[in-house]
Design an enzyme around this catalytic site. Structure first.
Site, PDB file in Angstrom:
ATOM      1  N   ASP A   1       0.862  -1.183   0.000  1.00 35.20           N
ATOM      2  CA  ASP A   1       0.000   0.000   0.000  1.00 35.20           C
ATOM      3  C   ASP A   1       0.891   1.223   0.000  1.00 35.20           C
ATOM      4  O   ASP A   1       2.091   1.133   0.309  1.00 35.20           O
ATOM      5  CB  ASP A   1      -0.891  -0.003   1.256  1.00 35.20           C
ATOM      6  N   SER A   2       0.297   2.360  -0.318  1.00 30.05           N
ATOM      7  CA  SER A   2       1.051   3.612  -0.280  1.00 30.05           C
ATOM      8  C   SER A   2       1.560   3.910   1.133  1.00 30.05           C
ATOM      9  O   SER A   2       2.519   4.640   1.301  1.00 30.05           O
ATOM     10  CB  SER A   2       0.152   4.751  -0.749  1.00 30.05           C
TER      11      SER A   2
ATOM     12  N   TYR B   1      -0.324   8.716  -2.045  1.00 28.95           N
ATOM     13  CA  TYR B   1      -0.284   8.573  -3.507  1.00 28.95           C
ATOM     14  C   TYR B   1      -1.500   9.298  -4.131  1.00 28.95           C
ATOM     15  O   TYR B   1      -1.459   9.677  -5.291  1.00 28.95           O
ATOM     16  CB  TYR B   1      -0.381   7.099  -3.922  1.00 28.95           C
ATOM     17  N   GLY B   2      -2.569   9.400  -3.348  1.00 28.62           N
ATOM     18  CA  GLY B   2      -3.868   9.812  -3.889  1.00 28.62           C
ATOM     19  C   GLY B   2      -3.917  11.186  -4.504  1.00 28.62           C
ATOM     20  O   GLY B   2      -4.833  11.500  -5.271  1.00 28.62           O
TER      21      GLY B   2
ATOM     22  N   THR C   1      -5.902   3.650  -4.641  1.00 24.74           N
ATOM     23  CA  THR C   1      -5.311   4.529  -5.651  1.00 24.74           C
ATOM     24  C   THR C   1      -4.488   3.728  -6.660  1.00 24.74           C
ATOM     25  O   THR C   1      -4.646   3.886  -7.874  1.00 24.74           O
ATOM     26  CB  THR C   1      -4.429   5.587  -4.943  1.00 24.74           C
TER      27      THR C   1
ATOM     28  N   GLU D   1      -4.857   9.117   9.569  1.00 30.34           N
ATOM     29  CA  GLU D   1      -3.412   9.035   9.859  1.00 30.34           C
ATOM     30  C   GLU D   1      -3.081   9.749  11.171  1.00 30.34           C
ATOM     31  O   GLU D   1      -2.132   9.404  11.862  1.00 30.34           O
ATOM     32  CB  GLU D   1      -2.592   9.679   8.732  1.00 30.34           C
TER      33      GLU D   1
ATOM     34  N   CYS E   1     -11.078   3.290  -0.349  1.00 29.34           N
ATOM     35  CA  CYS E   1      -9.724   3.651   0.090  1.00 29.34           C
ATOM     36  C   CYS E   1      -9.442   2.874   1.367  1.00 29.34           C
ATOM     37  O   CYS E   1     -10.321   2.710   2.214  1.00 29.34           O
ATOM     38  CB  CYS E   1      -9.679   5.150   0.357  1.00 29.34           C
ATOM     39  N   THR E   2      -8.219   2.409   1.464  1.00 28.55           N
ATOM     40  CA  THR E   2      -7.856   1.542   2.587  1.00 28.55           C
ATOM     41  C   THR E   2      -8.036   2.189   3.960  1.00 28.55           C
ATOM     42  O   THR E   2      -8.186   1.489   4.957  1.00 28.55           O
ATOM     43  CB  THR E   2      -6.372   1.158   2.442  1.00 28.55           C
TER      44      THR E   2
HETATM   45  N1  DGL Z   1      -3.813   3.888   0.269  1.00 30.11           N
HETATM   46  C1  DGL Z   1      -4.503   4.973  -0.400  1.00 30.11           C
HETATM   47  C2  DGL Z   1      -5.768   4.407  -1.048  1.00 30.11           C
HETATM   48  O1  DGL Z   1      -6.274   3.374  -0.670  1.00 30.11           O
HETATM   49  C3  DGL Z   1      -4.842   6.106   0.525  1.00 30.11           C
HETATM   50  C4  DGL Z   1      -3.655   6.949   0.931  1.00 30.11           C
HETATM   51  C5  DGL Z   1      -2.988   7.637  -0.226  1.00 30.11           C
HETATM   52  O2  DGL Z   1      -3.527   8.630  -0.764  1.00 30.11           O
HETATM   53  O3  DGL Z   1      -1.919   7.189  -0.592  1.00 30.11           O
HETATM   54  O4  DGL Z   1      -6.274   5.010  -1.960  1.00 30.11           O
END
Ligand code: DGL
Length: 273
Positions: free
Chosen positions: A10-11, A42-43, A75, A151, A185-186
């Site tokens: 994951d990001s 990442y989003g 994302t 977060e 989104c996670t």
């Molecule tokens: N892990 C990202 C998602 O599920 C959320 C956090 C991000 O923006 O990186 O979209």
């Protein structure tokens, strides 16, 4: 091969919500998790950057000899759609399993989708839903601030700030009368209670982590590579930022203190093919 680990990335640490579900569904599997904590979020990044990061993340997991890769990131799953074409192991993102579950869940044919800005812009969930059933009406809303809230530990359904943000993002969908909402989104399952309190119990929330864990179990079964050792699996965690920051935030997502091995790596050194 069956005793090789499942690789999950994951990001950041939001993908741990998927790991939590994976452990419930497949307790015997070994899991290697990579969270790109130095480069999250990442989003809000460009398509090109997200694709490059996703390739490096998957490349790192392949270097650990995993038997399957799960992109537990809404994302990445939405934007880096070609990633699966270049992998030597089975792969799933979160979009297909989650959209399928939502289509099966809706009764009035009105589905809401929430995710990061990149996810919503890609229309990934929407396209998959309409591919499955083109009579469904889809409503989308990007909710970038949910990521920052989670977060930073603003997750209680009793917190007026959380309630205010939930209302700000979801009031339109509530008026439209959705009966199913994809948490695309996670991070969002962590504030599911606040979302559900606002939308009411008649609206079904679809958790991408949970659906993806079930989907991954099916893939492993079909490929004949489920771990049948009968032992409880090992978990190893890798992060690109400090191990200390992982320890703090991981508790929010896993709802427990992590006692497994956590290692720092330099993800920038992983070459993109
Ligand atoms: N892990 C990202 C998602 O599920 C959320 C956090 C991000 O923006 O990186 O979209």
């Amino acid at each position: 091969m069956s005793e090789q680990a499942i690789g999950v990335f994951d990001s950041g640490l939001g993908g741990l919500t998927a790991v939590k579900e994976l452990i419930k569904v497949l307790p015997q599997e070994n899991i290697i998790y990579f969270g790109d904590t130095a480069r999250v979020p990442y989003g809000s990044r460009s398509e090109e950057t997200i694709k490059k990061y996703a390739e490096q993340d998957a490349g790192f997991l392949l270097s650990k000899n995993v038997k399957m890769i799960i992109a537990a990131c809404g994302t990445v799953s939405s934007v880096a759609t070609e990633l699966k074409d270049n992998l030597p192991v089975p792969f799933t993102g979160v979009v297909v399993p989650t959209a399928t579950a939502a289509v099966n869940a809706t009764r009035n044919g009105k589905i809401g989708i929430i995710g990061t800005s990149a996810t919503v812009k890609s229309c990934s969930y929407k396209k998959e839903i309409l591919r499955l059933n083109d009579r469904i009406t889809v409503f989308q809303q990007d909710c970038p601030l949910f990521v920052n809230f989670v977060e930073n530990g603003f997750i209680s359904e009793d917190d007026p700030l959380v309630q205010l943000l939930v209302e700000r993002y979801l009031s339109k969908m509530k008026r439209e009368g959705i009966d199913t909402l994809i948490l695309g989104c996670t991070h969002f399952p962590i504030i599911a209670k606040a979302i559900s309190d606002y939308l009411g119990s008649s609206v079904r929330l679809i958790d991408s982590g949970k659906e993806t864990a079930l989907y991954a179990a099916n893939i492993l079964g079909n490929e004949g590579i489920l771990n049948r050792s009968g032992k409880f699996g090992n978990r190893s965690y890798y992060v690109s930022d400090t191990v200390e920051s992982f320890m703090h935030t991981a508790e929010i997502f896993l709802r427990k203190i992590v006692s497994d091995e956590v290692t720092h790596i330099n993800i920038e050194q992983v070459a993109v093919s």
